[in-house]
Motif scaffolding. Structure first.
Motif, short mmCIF file in Angstrom:
data_model
loop_
_atom_site.label_atom_id
_atom_site.label_comp_id
_atom_site.label_asym_id
_atom_site.label_seq_id
_atom_site.Cartn_x
_atom_site.Cartn_y
_atom_site.Cartn_z
N THR A 215 -61.36 -12.67 51.01
CA THR A 215 -61.84 -12.52 52.39
C THR A 215 -62.09 -13.88 53.03
OG1 THR A 215 -62.88 -10.41 51.83
CG2 THR A 215 -63.64 -11.50 53.83
N ILE A 216 -62.69 -14.79 52.29
CA ILE A 216 -62.96 -16.13 52.81
C ILE A 216 -61.66 -16.83 53.17
CG2 ILE A 216 -63.87 -18.42 52.22
CD1 ILE A 216 -65.82 -16.85 50.30
N ALA A 217 -60.68 -16.79 52.26
CA ALA A 217 -59.40 -17.43 52.52
C ALA A 217 -58.72 -16.86 53.76
CB ALA A 217 -58.49 -17.27 51.30
N HIS A 218 -58.83 -15.54 53.95
CA HIS A 218 -58.26 -14.90 55.13
C HIS A 218 -58.90 -15.42 56.41
CE1 HIS A 218 -56.85 -11.81 57.91
NE2 HIS A 218 -58.12 -11.58 58.22
N HIS A 219 -60.24 -15.50 56.44
CA HIS A 219 -60.94 -15.95 57.64
C HIS A 219 -60.63 -17.42 57.95
CE1 HIS A 219 -63.00 -12.29 58.32
NE2 HIS A 219 -63.84 -12.37 57.31
N GLU B 277 -57.92 -19.16 57.07
CA GLU B 277 -56.53 -19.26 57.53
C GLU B 277 -56.40 -18.77 58.97
OE1 GLU B 277 -52.04 -17.71 56.24
OE2 GLU B 277 -53.82 -17.09 55.12
N GLU B 278 -57.07 -17.67 59.27
CA GLU B 278 -57.03 -17.13 60.63
C GLU B 278 -57.62 -18.12 61.63
OE1 GLU B 278 -57.83 -12.71 62.20
OE2 GLU B 278 -59.67 -13.76 61.60
N ALA B 279 -58.73 -18.74 61.27
CA ALA B 279 -59.38 -19.69 62.18
C ALA B 279 -58.49 -20.88 62.47
CB ALA B 279 -60.71 -20.17 61.57
N ARG B 280 -57.76 -21.34 61.47
CA ARG B 280 -56.94 -22.55 61.63
C ARG B 280 -55.59 -22.29 62.27
NH1 ARG B 280 -58.63 -25.18 55.72
NH2 ARG B 280 -60.79 -25.68 56.34
N GLN B 281 -55.26 -21.01 62.47
CA GLN B 281 -53.97 -20.67 63.09
C GLN B 281 -54.10 -20.10 64.50
OE1 GLN B 281 -51.90 -18.05 60.42
NE2 GLN B 281 -51.43 -19.66 58.93
N VAL B 282 -55.24 -19.46 64.78
CA VAL B 282 -55.38 -18.77 66.06
C VAL B 282 -55.57 -19.78 67.19
CG1 VAL B 282 -57.90 -18.55 65.97
CG2 VAL B 282 -56.56 -16.84 67.17
N LYS C 92 -67.12 -18.78 61.46
CA LYS C 92 -68.48 -18.30 61.21
C LYS C 92 -68.47 -17.21 60.15
CE LYS C 92 -72.23 -15.58 62.44
NZ LYS C 92 -72.41 -14.12 62.39
N ARG C 93 -67.52 -16.29 60.23
CA ARG C 93 -67.44 -15.21 59.24
C ARG C 93 -67.09 -15.76 57.86
NH1 ARG C 93 -64.19 -10.90 63.14
NH2 ARG C 93 -66.04 -10.21 64.31
N ALA C 94 -66.26 -16.80 57.82
CA ALA C 94 -65.92 -17.42 56.53
C ALA C 94 -67.17 -18.03 55.90
CB ALA C 94 -64.85 -18.48 56.73
N ILE C 95 -68.00 -18.69 56.71
CA ILE C 95 -69.23 -19.31 56.18
C ILE C 95 -70.19 -18.24 55.67
CG2 ILE C 95 -71.27 -20.66 56.78
CD1 ILE C 95 -69.49 -22.06 58.90
#
Length: 386
Positions: A159-163, A165-170, A181-184
């Motif tokens: 889940t952390i890796a997904h968040h 990756e999503e943050a760095r691509q969006v 924030k969700r990753a943290i």
């Protein structure tokens, strides 16, 4: 808070004690305390079992205290990590008090320990007929608890890796901040489970994560400063000093206002290349109000704010606040009201803004802030210049 940070469940002692106490534990009233402890150590060796001992005037009390002894071991490990996590949780609780941040931390960390403590069982019991005390040994099988905890940690790592990756691509700045924030938040929960794993394993070793809370928090803080600029447009009474207080309050929480305008004055942008992603539009008013009080003079203040996406014009949310303040003179009441406005609005607006930014509140979609301020201040009595 999002779903992860809000989770916090309690395990009822009665729920697990009743079936377990009746499950066939041994009783030796003729044995000594030393004999009983020796026998339990042989039956449940420390390398295979994590145990806690309890005693009391009844079987239930003894079992509850044994369970609490096991819980204390985990809580101690969690508390050893709590100070570090708390400093990083500040980024996820903008505008909240220290007590509220501590409550959030307790909720986040409790979900791991409560889950692992669900594996605790009453392993053995003994009654000391000379002292008339019940003894209980509660504990868990280390290998079974380790397997369950590792499974949960692996789920959280995905889940952390997904968040991240999503943050760095969006491309959307709000989605970027929300995903980080969700990753943290998830990483802190993951580290709480890892603290439990260190207790469960006889070696005391955990499982290293690919990410660190400090690094992700730093990334989010930098983004809030440079990648999510804010605009502030105020009108009404004392707009300039109130606006400055709001800017300072937002800055203390890592949020940057790059455009500020009051009334019809053109917006001041600093630096000029950062166009606001969100615009905070507000109306503030303060005026004397008649109250039948021979000792004090009163003023009333109100404020209405809208938080708007500058690119789409979508209204994310609103905030309306107001109050009445009294003092020995109108001048003193006005000064007091202004101080309260600056303090209250700074905290409340920061909280409301980040709740919408991080998805803790759904966008309202309305163009109305609710209307704490009347259409005209005269609605509350004759208005005089503040």
């Amino acid at each position: 808070m999002n779903g992860v940070t809000r989770v916090g469940r309690e395990i009822s002692a009665t729920a697990w004690l009743v079936p377990l106490i009746l499950s066939g534990c041994g009783w030796w009233s003729s044995s000594s305390d030393t004999d009983w402890m020796k026998r339990t150590n042989e039956a449940f060796p420390p390398a295979q079992y994590l145990v806690g001992h309890g005693e009391g005037e009844s079987r239930t009390v003894a079992a509850e205290r044994a369970y609490a002894a096991v819980a204390k071991i985990f809580k101690a490990e969690i508390n050893s990590q709590a100070k570090e996590w708390e400093s990083y949780l500040v980024i996820e609780n903008k505008g909240r008090s220290r007590d509220e941040r501590r409550l959030t931390l307790d909720n986040v960390t409790s979900i791991s320990t409560d889950k692992v403590l669900a594996n605790v069982r009453v392993l053995d019991e003994w009654y000391d007929d000379q002292r008339r005390l019940h003894h209980a040994l509660a504990g868990m099988n280390r290998s079974q608890a380790e397997a369950a905890t590792l499974e949960r940690i692996n789920e959280l790592d995905a889940t952390i890796a997904h968040h991240v990756e999503e943050a760095r691509q969006v491309a959307d700045p709000l989605a970027h901040a929300r995903s980080l924030k969700r990753a943290i938040t998830t990483l802190i929960v993951r580290e709480a489970h890892n603290a439990d794993l260190r207790v469960i394993r006889p070696s005391g070793q955990g499982l290293a994560s690919s990410y660190r809370v400090a690094e992700l928090t730093g990334e989010l803080e930098r983004f809030l400063t440079t990648g999510l600029p804010l605009g502030l447009a105020l009108s009404g009474d004392y707009a300039e000093p109130i606006g400055r207080a709001l800017i300072e309050g937002l800055a203390r929480e890592g949020l940057s206002v790059t455009e500020f305008s009051t009334g019809g004055v053109p917006a001041r942008r600093e630096p000029s290349d950062l166009r606001p992603v969100l615009l905070i539009k507000g109306l503030v008013r303060l005026w004397p109000t008649e109250v039948q009080d021979p000792a004090f003079r009163y003023v009333r203040w109100c404020s209405d704010f809208l938080i708007v996406e500058t690119e789409t014009g979508r209204v994310l949310g609103a905030l309306s606040k107001g109050d009445r303040v009294g003092h020995v003179s109108t001048k003193e009441a006005t000064a007091k009201a202004l101080r309260l406005m600056q303090q209250d609005l700074s905290a409340q607006l920061t909280r409301r803004l980040t709740d919408y930014m991080y998805g803790d509140l759904e966008p309202s979609g309305t163009s109305s802030s609710g209307g704490a301020c009347p259409r005209s201040a005269e609605a509350d009595g004759p208005r005089r210049a503040p």
